[in-house]
Design an enzyme around this catalytic site. Structure first.
Site, PDB file in Angstrom:
ATOM      1  N   THR A  80       7.255  -1.830  18.425  1.00  0.00           N
ATOM      2  CA  THR A  80       5.917  -1.624  18.964  1.00  0.00           C
ATOM      3  C   THR A  80       5.085  -2.906  18.477  1.00  0.00           C
ATOM      4  O   THR A  80       4.338  -2.688  17.311  1.00  0.00           O
ATOM      5  CB  THR A  80       5.033  -0.233  18.877  1.00  0.00           C
ATOM      6  OG1 THR A  80       5.323   0.089  17.345  1.00  0.00           O
ATOM      7  CG2 THR A  80       5.494   0.457  19.787  1.00  0.00           C
ATOM      8  N   LYS A 201      -0.285   8.284  10.722  1.00  0.00           N
ATOM      9  CA  LYS A 201       0.720   7.128  10.654  1.00  0.00           C
ATOM     10  C   LYS A 201       0.349   5.935   9.957  1.00  0.00           C
ATOM     11  O   LYS A 201       0.483   5.140   9.202  1.00  0.00           O
ATOM     12  CB  LYS A 201       1.766   7.141  11.596  1.00  0.00           C
ATOM     13  CG  LYS A 201       2.732   6.088  11.629  1.00  0.00           C
ATOM     14  CD  LYS A 201       4.015   6.060  10.480  1.00  0.00           C
ATOM     15  CE  LYS A 201       4.275   4.717  10.306  1.00  0.00           C
ATOM     16  NZ  LYS A 201       5.417   4.612   9.409  1.00  0.00           N
ATOM     17  N   HIS A 239      -5.133   5.384 -16.321  1.00  0.00           N
ATOM     18  CA  HIS A 239      -5.967   6.485 -16.058  1.00  0.00           C
ATOM     19  C   HIS A 239      -5.263   7.376 -15.044  1.00  0.00           C
ATOM     20  O   HIS A 239      -4.664   6.833 -14.196  1.00  0.00           O
ATOM     21  CB  HIS A 239      -7.188   5.731 -15.398  1.00  0.00           C
ATOM     22  CG  HIS A 239      -8.435   6.403 -15.015  1.00  0.00           C
ATOM     23  ND1 HIS A 239      -8.273   7.427 -14.050  1.00  0.00           N
ATOM     24  CD2 HIS A 239      -9.605   6.594 -15.658  1.00  0.00           C
ATOM     25  CE1 HIS A 239      -9.466   8.061 -14.079  1.00  0.00           C
ATOM     26  NE2 HIS A 239     -10.224   7.443 -14.981  1.00  0.00           N
ATOM     27  N   ARG A 241      -6.461   8.665 -12.413  1.00  0.00           N
ATOM     28  CA  ARG A 241      -6.654   8.793 -11.258  1.00  0.00           C
ATOM     29  C   ARG A 241      -6.612   7.453 -10.599  1.00  0.00           C
ATOM     30  O   ARG A 241      -7.289   7.018  -9.614  1.00  0.00           O
ATOM     31  CB  ARG A 241      -7.916   9.510 -10.807  1.00  0.00           C
ATOM     32  CG  ARG A 241      -7.921  11.188 -10.984  1.00  0.00           C
ATOM     33  CD  ARG A 241      -9.343  11.824 -11.095  1.00  0.00           C
ATOM     34  NE  ARG A 241     -10.071  11.506 -11.990  1.00  0.00           N
ATOM     35  CZ  ARG A 241      -9.766  12.023 -13.386  1.00  0.00           C
ATOM     36  NH1 ARG A 241      -8.850  12.869 -13.662  1.00  0.00           N
ATOM     37  NH2 ARG A 241     -10.515  11.748 -14.350  1.00  0.00           N
ATOM     38  N   GLY A 252       4.707  -8.498   3.807  1.00  0.00           N
ATOM     39  CA  GLY A 252       5.770  -8.754   4.970  1.00  0.00           C
ATOM     40  C   GLY A 252       6.202  -7.436   5.552  1.00  0.00           C
ATOM     41  O   GLY A 252       5.703  -6.331   5.282  1.00  0.00           O
ATOM     42  N   CYS A 255       5.758  -3.249   9.216  1.00  0.00           N
ATOM     43  CA  CYS A 255       5.285  -2.203   9.435  1.00  0.00           C
ATOM     44  C   CYS A 255       3.500  -2.394   8.624  1.00  0.00           C
ATOM     45  O   CYS A 255       2.472  -2.313   9.317  1.00  0.00           O
ATOM     46  CB  CYS A 255       5.697  -0.866   8.623  1.00  0.00           C
ATOM     47  SG  CYS A 255       7.303  -0.843   9.058  1.00  0.00           S
ATOM     48  N   TYR A 314      11.381 -10.055   3.445  1.00  0.00           N
ATOM     49  CA  TYR A 314      10.018  -9.623   3.106  1.00  0.00           C
ATOM     50  C   TYR A 314       9.895  -8.848   1.694  1.00  0.00           C
ATOM     51  O   TYR A 314       8.768  -8.807   1.103  1.00  0.00           O
ATOM     52  CB  TYR A 314       9.513  -8.863   4.210  1.00  0.00           C
ATOM     53  CG  TYR A 314       9.736  -7.465   4.276  1.00  0.00           C
ATOM     54  CD1 TYR A 314      10.921  -7.191   4.891  1.00  0.00           C
ATOM     55  CD2 TYR A 314       8.971  -6.613   3.968  1.00  0.00           C
ATOM     56  CE1 TYR A 314      11.258  -5.827   5.002  1.00  0.00           C
ATOM     57  CE2 TYR A 314       9.194  -5.195   3.955  1.00  0.00           C
ATOM     58  CZ  TYR A 314      10.514  -4.917   4.698  1.00  0.00           C
ATOM     59  OH  TYR A 314      10.583  -3.463   4.670  1.00  0.00           O
TER      60      TYR A 314
HETATM   61  N1  SAJ Z   1       4.119  -5.380  -1.695  1.00  0.00           N
HETATM   62  C1  SAJ Z   1       3.348  -5.832  -2.592  1.00  0.00           C
HETATM   63  N2  SAJ Z   1       2.901  -5.120  -3.631  1.00  0.00           N
HETATM   64  C2  SAJ Z   1       3.428  -3.843  -3.717  1.00  0.00           C
HETATM   65  C3  SAJ Z   1       4.304  -3.026  -2.634  1.00  0.00           C
HETATM   66  C4  SAJ Z   1       4.543  -4.077  -1.866  1.00  0.00           C
HETATM   67  O1  SAJ Z   1       3.154  -6.881  -2.446  1.00  0.00           O
HETATM   68  O2  SAJ Z   1       2.859  -3.169  -4.739  1.00  0.00           O
HETATM   69  C5  SAJ Z   1       4.844  -6.010  -0.575  1.00  0.00           C
HETATM   70  C6  SAJ Z   1       6.238  -6.115  -0.291  1.00  0.00           C
HETATM   71  O3  SAJ Z   1       6.688  -7.096  -1.066  1.00  0.00           O
HETATM   72  C7  SAJ Z   1       6.187  -6.388   1.192  1.00  0.00           C
HETATM   73  C8  SAJ Z   1       5.118  -5.601   1.671  1.00  0.00           C
HETATM   74  O4  SAJ Z   1       4.269  -5.457   0.721  1.00  0.00           O
HETATM   75  O5  SAJ Z   1       6.239  -7.652   1.563  1.00  0.00           O
HETATM   76  C9  SAJ Z   1       5.617  -4.143   2.375  1.00  0.00           C
HETATM   77  O6  SAJ Z   1       6.472  -3.622   1.583  1.00  0.00           O
HETATM   78  P1  SAJ Z   1       6.517  -1.873   1.396  1.00  0.00           P
HETATM   79  O7  SAJ Z   1       7.748  -1.714   0.433  1.00  0.00           O
HETATM   80  O8  SAJ Z   1       5.072  -1.502   0.514  1.00  0.00           O
HETATM   81  O9  SAJ Z   1       6.574  -1.270   2.749  1.00  0.00           O
HETATM   82  P2  SAJ Z   1       7.601  -1.173   3.974  1.00  0.00           P
HETATM   83  O10 SAJ Z   1       6.987  -2.060   4.888  1.00  0.00           O
HETATM   84  O11 SAJ Z   1       9.040  -1.753   3.767  1.00  0.00           O
HETATM   85  O12 SAJ Z   1       7.663   0.090   4.307  1.00  0.00           O
HETATM   86  C10 SAJ Z   1       6.444   0.891   4.690  1.00  0.00           C
HETATM   87  C11 SAJ Z   1       6.217   2.190   3.891  1.00  0.00           C
HETATM   88  N3  SAJ Z   1       4.940   2.658   4.169  1.00  0.00           N
HETATM   89  C12 SAJ Z   1       4.302   3.060   3.121  1.00  0.00           C
HETATM   90  O13 SAJ Z   1       4.695   3.128   1.726  1.00  0.00           O
HETATM   91  C13 SAJ Z   1       2.916   3.788   3.272  1.00  0.00           C
HETATM   92  C14 SAJ Z   1       7.383   3.085   4.692  1.00  0.00           C
HETATM   93  O14 SAJ Z   1       7.266   4.391   3.971  1.00  0.00           O
HETATM   94  C15 SAJ Z   1       6.982   3.307   6.158  1.00  0.00           C
HETATM   95  O15 SAJ Z   1       8.231   3.850   6.717  1.00  0.00           O
HETATM   96  C16 SAJ Z   1       7.212   2.065   6.665  1.00  0.00           C
HETATM   97  O16 SAJ Z   1       6.268   0.971   6.163  1.00  0.00           O
HETATM   98  C17 SAJ Z   1       6.986   2.004   8.197  1.00  0.00           C
HETATM   99  O17 SAJ Z   1       7.964   1.919   8.951  1.00  0.00           O
HETATM  100  O18 SAJ Z   1       5.825   2.198   8.592  1.00  0.00           O
END
Ligand code: SAJ
Length: 407
Positions: A80, A201, A239, A241, A252, A255, A314
């Protein structure tokens, strides 16, 4: 029998999980080549534990086909994307899958949408298709939204242990679908209505995007005044919280970098913070390019051709390059006529995707003076000493060799 439609990053592991827990499953995808590969017993992407799960599912009798099946439970997990201009969801794959289900499904069937969708998508795009096909929703056909939550890199574990949300018009149908997922899901399964499930979501991924944007903004502030952002976040997170995520070269994947746009597209006057976070994260590839220029100057390097980018995916330990910050950087460089100069290596990307791409770590290192770490693959973490005589710009905070430059 369960017919799972869309055998990509979400549909395939979900189908395998159901099949390896005693359910009769047919996976459907319109891509003939993909179906042939799966029928030959090969997974179509790399993921921890996926091959073992595949074997169990084959033993459980899973089948793959390009045909939609006549059955009483359908799960749709097709892409999507969002429309680049309007920032609204592009529901075309989902609508086309729903139409195909309508052509074969018997009365009384349950249709589950797993794909991430913007709040209101089922009302706007799915209900009309179902009604036009002559079904009465709630009688002839039951609609459910059961968004996935699994994280690439740990999908197989998370499929089993994460909690889930099931949104249904009819709570009794929600309970029935909950029972189906409970064949493998050990996490809590919350039943609610469809609109709440859709919104929840998108909110989850938007929360993460905003948190990362905060970390990225802190990185820029700290860089401007010579403070150590990693040390500051490390201490702040003590901390009870506070839980700030990590800065990086950008956000990247399919999602977190996509879903917040659904809210911006649908609520442009209200989703101000969300838009700002998206813009901040999207600015990071250019921020890294700026850092490369500064570090090159500091180190007396003048030739971009001796710079190497480590990582094309990514994030670490996956083979997915969708919306990858490295690709965004290369595109941006191309626009400024410097593309094709840097060398690129990623142990997880076997296909040739970009110019000057290497498939051997040592050969790559031989040809560069400066390495920009853009992805923290385990391979690099385990062989960091190989970067000893290089100028290193580490955007992931994984290299602790003396003289390492950071974001
Ligand atoms: N990233 C950062 N800093 C961080 C964490 C991640 O720069 O501290 C970057 C990563 O390098 C990457 C991007 O963010 O480029 C996304 O990576 P990610 O590991 O945060 O998430 P995704 O896209 O692999 O998976 C997410 C997850 N969502 C959440 O944690 C809320 C996963 O649980 C979902 O199922 C998935 O999206 C989805 O399909 O929606």
């Amino acid at each position: 029998m369960i017919n799972i439609i869309g055998l990509g990053y979400i549909g395939l592991p979900t189908a395998l999980m159901f099949a390896s827990h005693g359910c009769e499953v047919v996976g459907t995808d319109y891509n003939h080549e993909l179906v042939a590969t799966l029928n030959a017993g090969h997974a179509t992407f790399e993921e921890k534990g996926l091959d073992e799960l595949f074997e169990k599912a084959l033993a459980g009798g899973i089948r793959f086909s390009t045909e939609y099946q006549k059955t009483d439970l359908y799960i749709i997990a097709v892409p999507t994307p969002y429309d680049n201009d309007s920032k609204k969801i592009d529901p075309s794959y989902m609508v086309s899958a729903v139409k195909s289900v309508m052509e074969v499904c018997p009365k009384g069937a349950v249709l589950v949408i797993e794909s991430t969708i913007s709040p209101g998508t089922i009302d706007k795009f799915v209900r009309p298709v179902v009604t036009e096909a002559g079904f009465t929703i709630g009688e002839d056909l039951h609609l459910v939204h059961a968004p996935e939550r699994i994280i690439p890199g740990n999908m197989v574990y998370e499929l089993e242990y994460n909690s889930r949300t099931i949104g249904a018009d009819d709570p009794a149908v929600g309970e029935k679908v909950k029972e189906a997922y409970a064949t493998f899901c050990k996490g809590e399964i919350v039943v609610t209505d469809i609109r709440t499930a859709e919104m929840t979501k998108v909110v989850e991924n938007t929360f993460r995007d905003i948190n990362i944007a905060f970390a990225n903004e802190l990185a820029k502030i700290c860089r401007s005044d010579n403070m150590d952002v990693y040390e500051i976040i490390r201490i702040a997170n003590k901390h009870p919280r506070v839980n700030i995520l990590s800065p990086g070269p950008g956000v990247g994947g399919h999602c977190i970098s996509v879903d917040p746009w659904f809210l911006v597209g649908d609520y442009p006057m209200l989703a101000k913070l969300i838009l700002c976070a998206r813009t901040t994260n999207d600015s990071m590839p250019d921020f890294v390019l700026e850092r490369i220029r500064t570090v090159m100057k500091e180190e007396g390097l003048t030739d971009l051709t001796r710079v190497g980018f480590y990582g094309l995916t990514y994030k670490e330990n996956v083979d997915d390059v969708r919306e990858s910050p490295t690709l965004q950087m290369l595109e941006s460089m191309e626009r400024h006529l410097a593309g094709g100069l840097v060398k690129v290596y990623d142990p997880w990307v076997k296909r040739d995707l970009v110019p000057n791409q290497y498939h051997n770590f040592d050969a790559f290192l031989n040809d560069v003076d400066m390495v920009v770490i853009l992805v923290g693959h385990s391979e690099l973490r385990e062989h960091m000493e190989k970067l000893q005589d290089k100028v290193v710009l580490d955007t992931r905070h994984i290299c602790f060799l003396p003289g390492t430059h950071r974001l």
